[in-house]
Write a protein that holds these residues in place. Structure first.
Motif, short mmCIF file in Angstrom:
data_model
loop_
_atom_site.label_atom_id
_atom_site.label_comp_id
_atom_site.label_asym_id
_atom_site.label_seq_id
_atom_site.Cartn_x
_atom_site.Cartn_y
_atom_site.Cartn_z
N VAL A 91 21.38 -13.59 16.07
CA VAL A 91 22.62 -12.92 15.69
C VAL A 91 22.83 -11.71 16.59
O VAL A 91 21.93 -10.90 16.81
CB VAL A 91 22.60 -12.50 14.20
N GLU A 92 24.04 -11.62 17.11
CA GLU A 92 24.38 -10.49 17.98
C GLU A 92 25.10 -9.43 17.18
O GLU A 92 25.51 -9.65 16.05
CB GLU A 92 25.24 -10.98 19.14
N GLY A 93 25.24 -8.29 17.78
CA GLY A 93 25.96 -7.21 17.13
C GLY A 93 25.04 -6.04 16.84
O GLY A 93 23.90 -5.99 17.31
N ASP A 94 25.55 -5.12 16.05
CA ASP A 94 24.78 -3.92 15.75
C ASP A 94 23.65 -4.23 14.77
O ASP A 94 23.55 -5.34 14.23
CB ASP A 94 25.68 -2.80 15.24
N GLU A 95 22.80 -3.26 14.56
CA GLU A 95 21.63 -3.46 13.70
C GLU A 95 22.01 -3.85 12.28
O GLU A 95 21.34 -4.67 11.66
CB GLU A 95 20.75 -2.21 13.69
N GLU A 96 23.08 -3.28 11.76
CA GLU A 96 23.49 -3.62 10.38
C GLU A 96 23.88 -5.09 10.28
O GLU A 96 23.53 -5.77 9.31
CB GLU A 96 24.65 -2.72 9.93
N ASN A 97 24.57 -5.60 11.28
CA ASN A 97 24.95 -7.01 11.30
C ASN A 97 23.69 -7.89 11.39
O ASN A 97 23.59 -8.92 10.71
CB ASN A 97 25.88 -7.28 12.49
N GLN A 98 22.75 -7.49 12.21
CA GLN A 98 21.50 -8.24 12.33
C GLN A 98 20.70 -8.19 11.03
O GLN A 98 20.15 -9.19 10.59
CB GLN A 98 20.67 -7.69 13.49
#
Length: 122
Positions: A91-98
């Motif tokens: 999953v890409e994106g910021d840490e919260e998304n991960q």
């Protein structure tokens, strides 16, 4: 993740090992989301399936499609089980998304393991 969750939920009745076809370092978010549910995986290391050749297993549980295909010919007599989970590390994106992805997969693994243990213990 599945190895540590199965150890925690299965108790002393299960001997659990984990290996991959392409071992990579354990993702730090794996350790973090397990700590959130009070499972210490600080000693987790990735292992390759080659180191388990010759060991007898009752079950071989694969958790991604690529591994299922490569483990189909694992030697020995065992019951193969496949649980296809998304790879949260992809999953890409910021840490919260991960983190959301890791938590979602953690929940899916817990549900699948609880159901499997309930059926296997009948």
């Amino acid at each position: 993740m599945a190895e540590y969750i199965l150890r925690a939920l299965g108790g002393d009745d299960l001997e659990v090992f984990s290996a991959g076809t392409d071992p990579r370092p354990v993702h730090p978010l794996t350790i973090r989301v397990l700590q959130e549910i009070h499972i210490d995986a600080g000693d987790a290391v990735s292992k390759g399936i080659d180191q388990f050749i010759g060991k007898d297993f009752d079950y071989i549980i694969t958790v991604c499609d690529r591994t299922r295909d490569q483990c189909a010919s694992f030697p020995g007599h065992h019951t193969p089980i496949h649980w296809g989970f998304d790879d949260p590390s992809a999953v890409e994106g910021d840490e919260e998304n991960q983190l959301k992805a890791f938590r979602r997969v953690r929940g899916e693994i817990i549900t699948r393991i609880r159901n499997w243990i309930a059926v296997a213990n009948k």
